[in-house]
Design an enzyme around this catalytic site. Structure first.
Site, PDB file in Angstrom:
ATOM      1  N   LYS A  52     -12.205 -16.203   6.415  1.00  0.00           N
ATOM      2  CA  LYS A  52     -11.340 -15.443   5.504  1.00  0.00           C
ATOM      3  C   LYS A  52     -10.131 -16.281   5.114  1.00  0.00           C
ATOM      4  O   LYS A  52      -9.702 -16.276   3.959  1.00  0.00           O
ATOM      5  CB  LYS A  52     -10.920 -14.111   6.157  1.00  0.00           C
ATOM      6  CG  LYS A  52     -12.068 -13.112   6.165  1.00  0.00           C
ATOM      7  CD  LYS A  52     -11.873 -11.913   7.067  1.00  0.00           C
ATOM      8  CE  LYS A  52     -13.185 -11.114   7.116  1.00  0.00           C
ATOM      9  NZ  LYS A  52     -13.179 -10.039   8.102  1.00  0.00           N
ATOM     10  N   GLN A  96      -9.148  -7.329  12.053  1.00  0.00           N
ATOM     11  CA  GLN A  96     -10.546  -7.646  12.348  1.00  0.00           C
ATOM     12  C   GLN A  96     -11.102  -6.701  13.423  1.00  0.00           C
ATOM     13  O   GLN A  96     -10.499  -6.518  14.471  1.00  0.00           O
ATOM     14  CB  GLN A  96     -10.631  -9.111  12.830  1.00  0.00           C
ATOM     15  CG  GLN A  96     -12.037  -9.612  13.034  1.00  0.00           C
ATOM     16  CD  GLN A  96     -12.852  -9.655  11.744  1.00  0.00           C
ATOM     17  OE1 GLN A  96     -12.407 -10.144  10.719  1.00  0.00           O
ATOM     18  NE2 GLN A  96     -14.057  -9.102  11.789  1.00  0.00           N
ATOM     19  N   ASP A 119      -9.783  -3.405   3.268  1.00  0.00           N
ATOM     20  CA  ASP A 119     -11.105  -3.128   3.824  1.00  0.00           C
ATOM     21  C   ASP A 119     -11.632  -1.779   3.323  1.00  0.00           C
ATOM     22  O   ASP A 119     -12.811  -1.471   3.471  1.00  0.00           O
ATOM     23  CB  ASP A 119     -11.006  -3.048   5.363  1.00  0.00           C
ATOM     24  CG  ASP A 119     -11.611  -4.268   6.044  1.00  0.00           C
ATOM     25  OD1 ASP A 119     -12.421  -4.951   5.410  1.00  0.00           O
ATOM     26  OD2 ASP A 119     -11.270  -4.515   7.213  1.00  0.00           O
TER      27      ASP A 119
END
Ligand code: NAP
Length: 283
Positions: A52, A96, A119
């Site tokens: 990322k 994460q 997200d």
């Protein structure tokens, strides 16, 4: 023999478009910024976080990463999120998953401001996806939709079957297909006679997490087969849910693993971060 859907090619194309748009935004004084937070030592998560960060660099974003020890408390993590919520260099915050067991993942997701929730896991964003008035789409299902679009595969009026009903893949995947006018069926571990359902699919999407789960007898001749699964074979190599060797002889299009859906997830995260930056300018 089916045509291979090349997720690396499509994700490179999308990231290049994002890089160009970012360059223009930067000329106007706005640099999209993504914060990535990792708690603990999960090795797969570390690889995802590294990828990322690399994608942020490629797109020209500002990126900040926080690698916190396993024993980080929930209060400490929430404090960091509050600081990132208030930081105007940061437009997207990604924590994460999975988090260590002593941290309540739902509380963490809810703490991220919906406008920085790239997200799209915050309940407000989940609800907006259901209503079809979203700013962000969850990255993996959005990546699948982009793959279909890139290859000119329309789902309108077609039978689409999704295997898996998780909140991050299966359910939002079904919703995006529905928004594009597909007739959608969601299957799960309690589905009776799974193969008879999947054989109806013009587009079959598997998000189960089991190696060689989708076999030829489950696939209609000429179906489009999208493999979201990420598994490891006995040889340690990455593989998907679909028995690629045999199913690729029957499908019209198929995604490989690796190199199919996986690269798209990060590209869509970059897209969401760019969108968040653009929206911040308007507010
Ligand atoms: P998950 O939360 O474990 O969900 C798996 C789903 O599969 C569940 O809904 C489960 O049904 C269903 N299932 C399990 N066994 C089944 C069976 N025998 N028949 C029919 N359905 C069955 O997993 P997830 O988070 O959605 O992820 C799915 C896979 O996608 C994993 O391999 C994951 O690593 C991968 N993934 C890939 C990406 C990417 O970027 N490519 C992103 C996210 C996830 P029940 O609900 O009834 O238990």
């Amino acid at each position: 023999m089916s045509r291979i859907i090349d997720g690396k090619e499509v994700s490179s194309y999308i990231k290049e478009q994002i890089r160009k748009k970012t360059e223009k935004l930067k000329n106007k004084g706005l640099t999209p910024g993504l914060a990535v937070v990792l708690v603990g030592n999960d090795s797969a998560s570390k690889v995802y976080v590294r990828n990322k960060k690399a994608a942020c660099e490629l797109c020209g974003f500002y990126s900040a990463s926080y690698e916190l020890p396993e024993e980080t408390t929930q209060a400490q993590l929430l404090e960091l999120i509050a600081a990132l919520n208030a930081d105007n260099r940061i437009h997207g915050i990604l924590v994460q998953m999975p988090l260590p067991a002593h941290i309540d993942a739902d509380a963490v997701v809810k703490a991220i401001l919906p406008e920085k929730d790239v997200d799209a896991f915050n309940p407000e964003n989940v609800g907006r996806i259901m209503l079809g008035n979203h700013s962000f789409l969850p990255c993996t299902p959005a990546g699948v939709m982009e793959l279909l679009k890139y290859y000119g595969i329309s789902v309108s009026g077609r039978e689409c079957v999704v295997i898996g009903r998780s909140n991050i893949v299966g359910k939002p995947m079904a919703m995006l297909l529905l928004h594009d006018n597909a007739t959608v069926t969601i299957c799960h571990s309690k589905t009776a006679d799974l193969a008879s359902v999947t054989r109806r699919a013009d587009v079959l999407i598997s998000a189960v997490g089991k190696k060689a789960f989708v076999t030829t007898d489950m696939v209609k001749e000429g179906a489009v087969v999208i493999d979201v699964g990420i598994n490891r074979g006995e040889d340690g190599k990455l593989c998907g849910d679909v028995d690629f060797e045999s199913v690729s002889k029957k499908a019209s299009y198929i995604t490989p693993v690796p190199g199919g859906v996986g690269p798209m997830t990060i590209a869509m995260l970059m897209q969401n971060t760019l969108t968040a930056a653009e929206l911040s300018k308007r507010s």
